[in-house]
Enzyme design. Structure first.
Site, mmCIF file in Angstrom:
data_model
loop_
_atom_site.group_PDB
_atom_site.id
_atom_site.type_symbol
_atom_site.label_atom_id
_atom_site.label_comp_id
_atom_site.label_asym_id
_atom_site.label_seq_id
_atom_site.Cartn_x
_atom_site.Cartn_y
_atom_site.Cartn_z
ATOM 1 N N ASP A 1 23.392 -5.368 -36.495
ATOM 2 C CA ASP A 1 22.259 -4.464 -36.677
ATOM 3 C C ASP A 1 22.721 -3.068 -36.245
ATOM 4 O O ASP A 1 23.723 -2.931 -35.522
ATOM 5 C CB ASP A 1 21.085 -4.961 -35.810
ATOM 6 C CG ASP A 1 19.968 -3.949 -35.725
ATOM 7 O OD1 ASP A 1 19.551 -3.446 -36.786
ATOM 8 O OD2 ASP A 1 19.520 -3.644 -34.600
ATOM 9 N N ASP B 1 0.751 -1.246 0.000
ATOM 10 C CA ASP B 1 0.000 0.000 0.000
ATOM 11 C C ASP B 1 0.784 1.301 0.000
ATOM 12 O O ASP B 1 1.996 1.327 0.135
ATOM 13 C CB ASP B 1 -1.023 -0.028 1.132
ATOM 14 C CG ASP B 1 -2.382 0.419 0.614
ATOM 15 O OD1 ASP B 1 -2.471 0.788 -0.560
ATOM 16 O OD2 ASP B 1 -3.354 0.398 1.384
#
Ligand code: GDG
Length: 726
Positions: free
Chosen positions: A497, A140
């Site tokens: 890449d 919480d």
């Protein structure tokens, strides 16, 4: 799992002082009630505040012993810090803001310091208790900094966090002065749980907009660690409530109440006193129902149970006097000598009285303006084991997502509440039973234990994912072996890449330029006659030519549409046509109009829709829609749709990086092959490599590559190591 450490602001037991004496009592509230039996059954310990100051606690050793014997470990917090942290930041700042009451939110820097101090005190206690295999479950809004503080102290710990209140949309959350610190605090957890998917989405949206972390399928990578955000709607302890109906005490209480109520039908509401609960709005609607329907006068009673809460915060004090006035006014206006339209109970009732009320109530009127979940709605339906009773529920309670058979209302619309009350009071029993049976079945299945178990399973799964990824990590040892293999090789192929692998992404593709260091590195590697360096990219050939044309590297553009061998000319590997672009372009234009920040890139034989700069959630949504629409639009056109990193690309079918890579791999006897890439289009390259090749995925995610590294920075370091000293 060794032990479970549950950490929440309050312990399930509260120490209260009455007439100078300390008493230990069960804490009220959904979490404490729901988990109290479960946590005892699973070798766990609860860590939290016991409700009194450390000084008082020290005086009474037997109180401390009692808490410890119940596996409760209290955290010491001074009265001053409690005021600033609990009444200040928790209840004056976070609570109103997260429940969409920004005008009620106040903020003080001193209070924030106290919030930090208390979270740190919790972190120190937990770190002192935790053993290496423990699972720590933080609960919480009081403890949103704790996951990160624990991560700093216990880097390998398994930490889950669950937020019981709503996580608001970005426009509201951004108002919080310490918003970044809160997000960073939560991201210290391995799993962050919410009651609904909406709250999860709001959280990920804020993480993206404020901290810049992308997410995919609820996963976020922070400093190389993958964590997850997900929805776990909390249930209730089914047996506790359904079993209460047969309990002697509940039955006796029910008889006593029935006697007082006579034949009157009962409308019930149960809430903590809070402005988020919409209590005045519901009372006014009830009053209007009585005005419009004289037939209900004298035979309907509204039992209004309001539990005192946060009595030191001014908005609560004001609401209390507003309610007192309103109840008096309605009772005065409609009441008669023998009938009071509202029974107003301002206190907490014992459990058997609460369940007696649930089992008596013909209608439960639950109309919060905002509520994380609302367990009362679930408790009411579960307690009505005879299947009767009508639940009216507002759509802004988290529970609404699972209780679609209730009468759903917009709590801000008085007319809707009035109509819902009239409908509920007239609903035939058969219809009541039909609706409740469906909800009861669901509530039985998804009870509080299931909720806790699912959270724990998902947490364990996230840890496993982290371990799997760690196993694939290119460790320092593996890097050494790779570099040695490369140095020993006299015929090496490097398939690299570009975007996301050698450079990080920029919002606009033209901004991702190679730096001098990268260019120097590629130049050096390519100049060595023992190496063949192939830049294998999705970029168009002009860009690749401009950036790397002067180097002795081979280039592959548009994912394999164009190939330029070392020292050669650009060639296409197939007879391709771009005629189809005329047909598809207008469709992408439409998506650009509908998605601010997105744009189209046109290449020779493909069209790309980029959405990196768009709002993250909208971008993902529109990408899914676009892929769906494109899939039917390209039927019969010999095209394919590729999904890359924040791009959707349409191109000729049968073209991919793997096919291009084969031009180098097939028929050549390489003694070293390495491929690096970061997204789904690079997977095609990985898949065509021989098993002995070094395939490396940059960034975290499922991949056919054998190894994983975190970022383009790591890729450059690796290439630097390879280039030096050969
Ligand atoms: C947070 C979120 C979320 C109420 N009056 C009495 C009494 N209660 C018990 C009910 C229920 C609980 O208190 C209240 O339920 P909530 O759902 O409002 O839970 P909270 O803990 O207050 O609030 C909320 C919840 O956390 C769980 O995640 O649903 O949205 O705000 O269990 O039975 N119990 C007794 N006497 C009363 O008079 N014995």
């Amino acid at each position: 799992m060794d032990r479970l450490l549950i950490v929440s602001n309050r312990l399930p037991l509260t120490v209260q002082e009455r007439k100078g004496e300390l008493h230990v009592e069960p804490s009220v509230g959904g979490l404490a009630t729901g988990l109290s039996s479960w946590y005892k059954s699973c070798n766990s310990m609860w860590i939290g505040w016991a409700g009194i100051t450390p000084k008082k606690m020290k005086r009474e050793k037997d109180i401390m012993d009692r808490l410890l014997s119940e596996n409760c470990h209290p955290v010491s917090i001074s009265q001053q810090d409690i005021d600033a942290y609990y009444n200040g930041i928790c209840n004056r700042t976070i609570w109103p803001l997260f429940h969409y009451f920004p005008l009620y939110a106040q903020y003080s820097e001193d209070d924030w310091q106290a919030y930090r101090r208390v979270n740190t005190a919790f972190a120190n206690v937990v770190a002192g208790i935790a053993r290496p295999n423990d699972v720590i479950w933080v609960h919480d809004y009081h403890l949103m900094l704790l996951p990160r503080l624990l991560r700093e102290r216990l880097p390998k710990a398994t930490v889950g966090f669950f937020l019981h209140i709503p996580f608001p949309s970005f426009e509201i959350f951004r108002l919080l002065p310490s918003r970044e610190e809160v997000l960073e605090g939560l991201l210290g957890a391995d799993l962050v749980g919410f009651h609904t998917y909406d709250y999860t989405g709001h959280f990920l949206d804020s993480v993206h907009r404020l901290l810049g972390y992308d997410s995919a399928m609820g996963q976020v990578v922070v400093s190389g660690r993958t964590l997850r955000a997900d929805a776990f709607p909390m249930g209730i302890s089914h047996e506790h409530f359904s079993g209460a109906v047969g309990d002697v005490k509940t039955q006796a209480e029910r008889r006593r109440m029935r006697k007082k109520l006579g034949d009157c039908r009962v409308v019930l509401s149960v809430d903590r006193l809070d402005y988020t609960k919409g209590i005045p709005e519901r009372l006014e609607a009830y009053s209007e129902v009585l005005s419009r329907n004289p037939k209900y006068r004298g035979n309907v009673i509204f039992v209004l149970l309001v539990v005192p809460s946060r009595t030191r915060v001014e908005h609560y004090v004001r609401l209390k006097s507003q309610l007192d006035g309103l109840v008096g006014e309605i009772n005065g206006r409609h009441g008669t000598i023998g009938w009071m339209p509202i029974w107003y109970l301002y206190r907490s009732l014992p459990f058997h009285s609460l369940t007696a009320l649930y089992s008596l109530a013909d209608v439960a009127l639950i109309t919060p303006l905002r509520d994380g979940m609302n367990l009362v709605a679930k408790e009411y339906v579960t307690t009505r084991t005879d299947g009767k009773g009508v639940l009216i529920l507002s759509e802004t309670a988290g529970a609404a997502q699972e209780m679609g058979e209730a009468i759903m209302i917009n709590a801000s619309n008085q007319e809707e509440i009035i109509r819902a009350l009239e409908q509920a009071l007239e609903m035939p029993e058969q219809e009541q039973v039909r609706r409740n049976t469906i909800m009861q079945k669901r509530l039985r299945r998804y009870n509080v234990v299931r909720w806790a178990d699912e959270f724990m399973d998902r947490l364990a799964h996230t840890k496993k994912l982290q371990r799997d990824l760690a196993e694939k990590a290119l460790t320092a040892e593996m890097q050494r072996r790779l570099v040695n293999d490369f140095r020993d090789s006299d015929k090496s192929l490097l398939l690299l890449d570009y975007d996301g692998t050698l450079v990080s992404f920029s919002p606009r593709p033209e901004e991702s330029r190679p730096g001098a260091r990268l260019k120097g590195l590629l130049k050096k590697l390519a100049a060595d006659p023992r190496n063949e360096v192939v830049l294998i990219s999705g970029r168009d050939k002009r860009t690749l030519e401009r950036r790397f044309g002067s180097l002795k590297v081979a280039l592959v553009a548009e994912h394999g549409v164009w190939v330029r061998k070392k020292g050669g000319q650009w060639e296409t590997i197939d007879i391709l046509s771009g005629d189809w672009k005329e047909q598809i372009h207008p469709m992408l234009d439409l998506w650009v109009d509908r998605t601010p920040g997105s744009f189209i890139e046109e290449k020779d034989f493909s069209l790309v829709w980029h959405y990196r700069k768009a709002d993250a959630r909208l971008g993902e949504l529109r990408a899914r829609e676009l892929i769906n629409s494109l899939t039917s639009a390209i039927a019969g056109l010999n095209l394919q749709v590729l999904e890359g990193s924040k791009v959707v690309e349409v191109k000729n079918a049968g073209i991919n990086k793997g096919r291009a890579a084969l031009q180098w791999i097939a028929g050549v006897d390489w003694s070293f092959i390495m491929a690096m890439g970061d997204d789904t289009t690079d997977e095609d390259t990985f898949r065509v490599l021989p098993a002995t090749a070094w395939s490396i995925r940059v960034g975290v995610g499922a991949s056919a590559a054998r190894f994983n590294i975190s970022s383009p920075g790591d890729a450059i370091s690796l290439l630097t190591g390879m280039a030096s000293g050969r």
